[in-house]
Design an enzyme around this catalytic site. Structure first.
Site, PDB file in Angstrom:
ATOM      1  CB  THR A   1      11.112  27.125  89.923  1.00 20.07           C
ATOM      2  OG1 THR A   1       9.996  26.345  90.358  1.00 20.07           O
ATOM      3  CG2 THR A   1      11.662  26.519  88.632  1.00 20.07           C
ATOM      4  CG  ASN A   2      11.046  23.123  93.577  1.00 17.06           C
ATOM      5  OD1 ASN A   2      10.154  22.410  93.131  1.00 17.06           O
ATOM      6  ND2 ASN A   2      10.818  24.041  94.517  1.00 17.06           N
ATOM      7  CG  HIS A   3      13.783  19.181  89.153  1.00 13.18           C
ATOM      8  ND1 HIS A   3      13.825  19.517  87.829  1.00 13.18           N
ATOM      9  CD2 HIS A   3      15.053  19.187  89.594  1.00 13.18           C
ATOM     10  CE1 HIS A   3      15.079  19.705  87.477  1.00 13.18           C
ATOM     11  NE2 HIS A   3      15.851  19.523  88.525  1.00 13.18           N
ATOM     12  CB  SER A   4       7.796  20.252  93.030  1.00 13.80           C
ATOM     13  OG  SER A   4       6.461  19.901  93.284  1.00 13.80           O
TER      14      SER A   4
END
Ligand code: CTP
Length: 398
Positions: free
Chosen positions: A209-212
């Site tokens: 995933t990512n930091h959004s």
């Protein structure tokens, strides 16, 4: 409805300036923050001390403080305000507003203001009826300035007729309606918004995933709904509450987001692509938990489908807005995406700016379209959302 609104109250040199005191009290009571800007002549009619006390802020008159040289930025005032209200507005100030004269702080603030502007004229009946005043009012109205019609009655000149500034209660009611109108400006429109990260499963317990956090997309969805639009929010996993009046479709993977977005887009008038969609996903998802071994491991990844680019191909007159998060060659990369994805405009987020990026409540963005670019200052994500929705509104209502 007025609670929390920033009102820039311009007071000009008319006997009706005394009513600005009651007006300020009513606005403060309604929960507004009021910043008073006066012309030099207005100080002869009502004292700065009275207005500063009632508005709970120092009033502004000059471009800079003569004591210490501190600059009163009309641009900042114009950006701060949700509405500029000139009450009372004299024939002189109305004429200057209509013709772009910029010889005091009130007028430069007006010329820089991007918010709705309302004027409450106050003058003698003959001045009000004079063709030049009427022509100036028509000119201002044609540019979107709202006019709070003056009342008829006993005037300071001793004459009777039309020219009395509207009563403070009427002006407050007028502002309430103005904000309501602004809110419902997108009634009948349907917008798709994507937001949040995506999660790409590696096995039943792990994912990429990512930091959004989804804050920007949720703020935009909320602002669109507040202005009366029907909003479908296709959201990756976030901790955020669904904004009022928004239909949320929860998804996890880029593939699910693609499916939900391409399904919703044909019924929509446009889409705002805020999601941080994974560009790669594991080529195969293990159906059981992958056990460790002593060796290193590599996970083969395959490309996901580009949702924005697909909507760009299908758009047929619909509005499409994208986001770009860049760390280098920002403008060049953002402009490339604008073209490749067939967007109407792109919101560039540069991670190089302090106050921008993941998890924070502020953002520094540049709006880029084919005509040029507009750099916005450091604003809260809600204010950024409001500015983005202003641009969406201007394009979609064209
Ligand atoms: N986008 C999308 N679907 C994808 C990838 C991106 O809808 N599979 C949208 C994003 O929501 C955003 C814009 O496209 O509006 C961002 O594009 P892009 O920068 O190409 O995504 P990145 O993955 O950041 O691309 P790059 O790695 O080239 O910077």
């Amino acid at each position: 409805m007025l609670a929390g609104k920033h009102i820039l109250l311009g007071i000009t040199g008319s006997i009706a300036a005394y009513k600005a005191a009651a007006l300020t009290r009513l606005l403060v009571k309604a929960g507004c923050e009021v910043q008073v800007v006066m012309t030099t002549l207005a100080k002869q009619f009502i004292t700065p001390l009275t207005m500063a006390t009632l508005s709970k802020r120092p009033i502004l008159v000059e471009f800079f403080d003569p004591e210490n040289g501190a600059w009163n930025s009309h641009i900042k005032l114009g950006e701060w305000a949700d509405c500029m209200l000139v009450a009372p507005a004299t024939a002189n100030t109305l004429a200057k507003m209509a013709h772009g004269v910029a010889d005091n702080l009130l007028l430069t603030s007006y010329l820089s203001a991007r918010c709705p502007v309302a004027v409450a004229p106050a003058m003698d009946l003959d001045m009000f009826a004079h063709p030049s005043t009427q022509e100036n009012l028509r000119l201002l109205a044609s540019r979107g300035v709202k006019i709070v019609d003056p009342g008829s009655g006993f005037l300071a000149s001793g004459l009777e007729g039309k020219g009395r500034m509207a009563e403070p209660e009427q002006i407050v009611a007028f502002l309430e309606e103005l904000f309501d109108e602004k809110k419902k400006s997108l009634a009948g429109k349907h917008l798709l918004v994507t937001a949040g990260p995506t999660c790409e499963a590696i096995d039943p317990v792990r994912y990429i995933t990512n930091h959004s956090t989804g804050k920007m997309g949720y703020a935009i969805a909320g602002e669109l709904a507040a202005r009366g639009a029907r909003v479908t929010l296709v959201s990756g996993p976030t901790q955020l509450a669904c904004p009022k009046g928004v239909d949320r479709v929860d998804v996890r993977s880029a593939e699910q987001m693609y499916e939900a977005s391409t399904k919703a887009f044909p019924q929509a008038d446009g889409a705002v692509m805020c999601a941080a969609v994974a560009d790669y996903t594991p080529a195969v998802v293990a159906d059981r938990k992958i056990k460790k071994s002593d060796d290193d491991m590599a996970i083969p990844l395959k490309r996901t489908r580009d949702i924005a680019a697909e909507l760009g191909r299908q758009k047929e007159g619909r509005l499409l807005v994208g986001f770009a998060l860049e760390t280098d060659h920002e403008l060049e990369h953002a402009q490339g995406k604008l073209e490749r994805k067939n967007l109407d405009f792109i919101v560039l987020n540069s991670l190089q700016n302090a106050g921008a990026g993941f998890g924070v409540d502020t953002n520094v963005v540049t709006l880029i379209d084919r005509q040029g670019r507009e750099e916005l200052p450091l604003l809260s994500k809600h204010e950024v959302a409001s500015r983005i929705v202003d641009k969406i509104e201007s394009l979609i209502l064209k």
